[in-house]
Design a protein around this motif. Structure first.
Motif, short mmCIF file in Angstrom:
data_model
loop_
_atom_site.label_atom_id
_atom_site.label_comp_id
_atom_site.label_asym_id
_atom_site.label_seq_id
_atom_site.Cartn_x
_atom_site.Cartn_y
_atom_site.Cartn_z
N GLY A 184 1.02 -1.30 -0.02
CA GLY A 184 -0.04 0.04 0.06
C GLY A 184 0.95 1.45 0.03
O GLY A 184 2.07 1.07 0.07
N ALA A 229 1.90 6.82 -4.30
CA ALA A 229 0.70 6.42 -4.62
C ALA A 229 0.31 5.65 -5.94
O ALA A 229 -0.05 4.56 -6.11
CB ALA A 229 -0.56 7.47 -4.49
N ASP A 230 0.93 6.44 -7.03
CA ASP A 230 0.86 5.73 -8.41
C ASP A 230 1.71 4.56 -8.43
O ASP A 230 1.63 3.59 -9.25
CB ASP A 230 1.09 6.81 -9.48
CG ASP A 230 0.11 7.73 -9.71
OD1 ASP A 230 -1.25 7.40 -9.44
OD2 ASP A 230 0.37 8.77 -10.08
N THR A 232 2.60 2.93 -6.09
CA THR A 232 2.09 1.55 -5.58
C THR A 232 1.18 0.87 -6.32
O THR A 232 0.78 -0.30 -6.58
CB THR A 232 1.49 1.90 -4.14
OG1 THR A 232 2.57 2.40 -3.43
CG2 THR A 232 0.65 0.78 -3.23
N ARG A 233 0.16 1.57 -6.94
CA ARG A 233 -0.95 1.06 -7.95
C ARG A 233 -0.40 0.49 -8.93
O ARG A 233 -0.91 -0.85 -9.36
CB ARG A 233 -1.55 2.30 -8.19
CG ARG A 233 -2.84 1.84 -9.19
CD ARG A 233 -3.59 3.26 -9.82
NE ARG A 233 -2.79 4.16 -10.32
CZ ARG A 233 -2.45 4.15 -11.75
NH1 ARG A 233 -2.70 3.10 -12.62
NH2 ARG A 233 -1.64 5.05 -12.25
N GLY A 236 1.18 -3.09 -7.90
CA GLY A 236 0.13 -3.81 -7.63
C GLY A 236 -0.57 -4.38 -8.95
O GLY A 236 -0.78 -5.67 -9.18
N LYS A 237 -0.77 -3.70 -9.89
CA LYS A 237 -1.26 -3.83 -11.10
C LYS A 237 -0.39 -4.84 -11.95
O LYS A 237 -0.70 -6.10 -12.42
CB LYS A 237 -1.34 -2.99 -12.03
CG LYS A 237 -2.19 -3.08 -13.52
CD LYS A 237 -2.19 -1.54 -14.24
CE LYS A 237 -2.67 -2.06 -15.70
NZ LYS A 237 -2.96 -0.76 -16.31
N PRO A 242 -4.00 -6.45 -4.91
CA PRO A 242 -4.52 -5.32 -4.37
C PRO A 242 -3.43 -4.47 -3.44
O PRO A 242 -2.58 -4.94 -3.05
CB PRO A 242 -5.86 -5.73 -3.43
CG PRO A 242 -5.31 -6.97 -3.02
CD PRO A 242 -4.65 -7.78 -4.28
N THR A 243 -3.89 -3.31 -3.57
CA THR A 243 -2.85 -2.16 -2.67
C THR A 243 -3.57 -1.41 -2.01
O THR A 243 -3.67 -0.24 -2.25
CB THR A 243 -1.84 -1.77 -3.63
OG1 THR A 243 -2.82 -0.98 -4.92
CG2 THR A 243 -0.80 -2.36 -4.76
N ASP A 287 5.11 1.54 -15.87
CA ASP A 287 4.65 0.59 -16.37
C ASP A 287 5.40 -0.42 -17.19
O ASP A 287 5.36 -1.69 -17.04
CB ASP A 287 3.19 0.90 -16.84
CG ASP A 287 3.32 1.56 -17.94
OD1 ASP A 287 4.20 2.10 -18.34
OD2 ASP A 287 2.25 1.77 -18.68
#
Length: 294
Positions: A184, A229-230, A232-233, A236-237, A242-243, A287
């Motif tokens: 998270g 935050a990005d 982490t997202r 997780g992706k 989930p995060t 990404d």
């Protein structure tokens, strides 16, 4: 070229040494380890600089330094962090001064910590720093390397962001929790995260080494920084997990003490000089970098 490397057994060195060897360079490691596990591509090592044949080195890459996030900080640990960087660099420059044919170039590591907390402001090589321990550490480290300029050695300083690869560094420490769906954002997740793929990090060193016009300070992070935050997202992706579990700032400071600042500082660092001078990143977007790494 015959290149002397310090810190070559470390996280960046393990990717850099094979790349340099592929490009035809001869590599000599300076290490205090009695029986070092030599990275791929390293053909020789010395434990004392005086063991080197005089005038035999054409370039130096300085990666030495105790791991800044390996242990909780106290005064003794802080002293080791400084000494392992600054004193090693001073020894290198003193050795260079003794040579008749001096190395042509010194590419010396520094870190994004030079800038300190910068909020949402974009950081270029000209950004004034915010005072603090990491700035003082990096400033002293850089000053020691710049002493080589008085010897007519070209000096490049590499202010490194968070280097990503699953074999080590921050990503290795994050992956177990994220793979269990326990990852998270840290704090509010709004702070900027200056990341870079380890392959691009190694390529930056080779580029600075061979581009004779390159000199001075270079920010070494991907051209598209993200917030925590990005990051982490997207992590997780990439892992299909989930995060949803944030780590509150108070808990981080309780767990890590002053070292929690490393996790919470906001540095929107941009590699302005590298981009202006023609370096091209293989992994400019997070990404695609995570897809390759994971």
């Amino acid at each position: 070229m015959r290149i002397l490397i310090t810190g070559g057994t470390g996280f960046i060195g393990q990717a850099l040494c094979p790349l340099l060897a592929q490009q035809g360079h001869q590599l000599v490691l300076w290490t205090r380890q009695l029986k070092p596990n030599l990275p791929v591509g390293v053909t020789d090592y010395v434990q004392q600089l005086d063991e080197l044949e005089p005038d035999s080195i054409q370039a130096v890459i300085n990666l030495a330094g105790a791991g800044i996030a390996d242990q909780r900080w106290n005064e003794q640990r802080k002293k080791l962090l400084v000494d392992s960087r600054v004193n090693t660099t001073r020894q290198l420059v003193a050795w260079m001064a003794k040579q008749t044919l001096r190395p042509q170039v010194l590419v010396s590591a520094s870190a994004v910590g030079y800038y300190g907390e910068q909020g949402d402001a974009e950081i270029t090589e000209a950004t004034p720093p915010t005072p603090g321990f990491t700035h003082d550490l990096c400033a002293a480290w850089e000053a020691a390397a710049l002493e080589a300029e008085a010897l007519d050695v070209r000096v490049c300083l590499v202010r490194t962001g968070v280097v990503l690869a699953p074999e080590g560094g921050s990503l290795k420490k994050m992956l177990p929790a994220f793979r269990f769906g326990l990852g998270g954002p840290l704090g509010e997740g709004k702070h900027w995260f200056p990341w870079i793929h380890r392959k691009d990090m190694a390529r930056i060193y080779t580029w600075l080494l061979t581009h004779e016009s390159a000199q001075g300070v270079y920010n070494a992070s991907a051209p598209e920084p993200v917030t925590n935050a990005d990051f982490t997202r997207l992590l997780g992706k990439a892992l299909h997990r989930p995060t949803l579990l944030p780590m509150p700032e108070k808990v981080l400071k309780l767990l890590f003490g002053e070292m929690a600042d490393l996790l919470l500082v906001s540095d929107r660092m941009l590699p302005e000089r590298l981009m202006q001078e023609g370096f091209s990143f293989d992994y400019p977007q997070l990404d695609q970098a995570l897809k390759d790494l994971l």
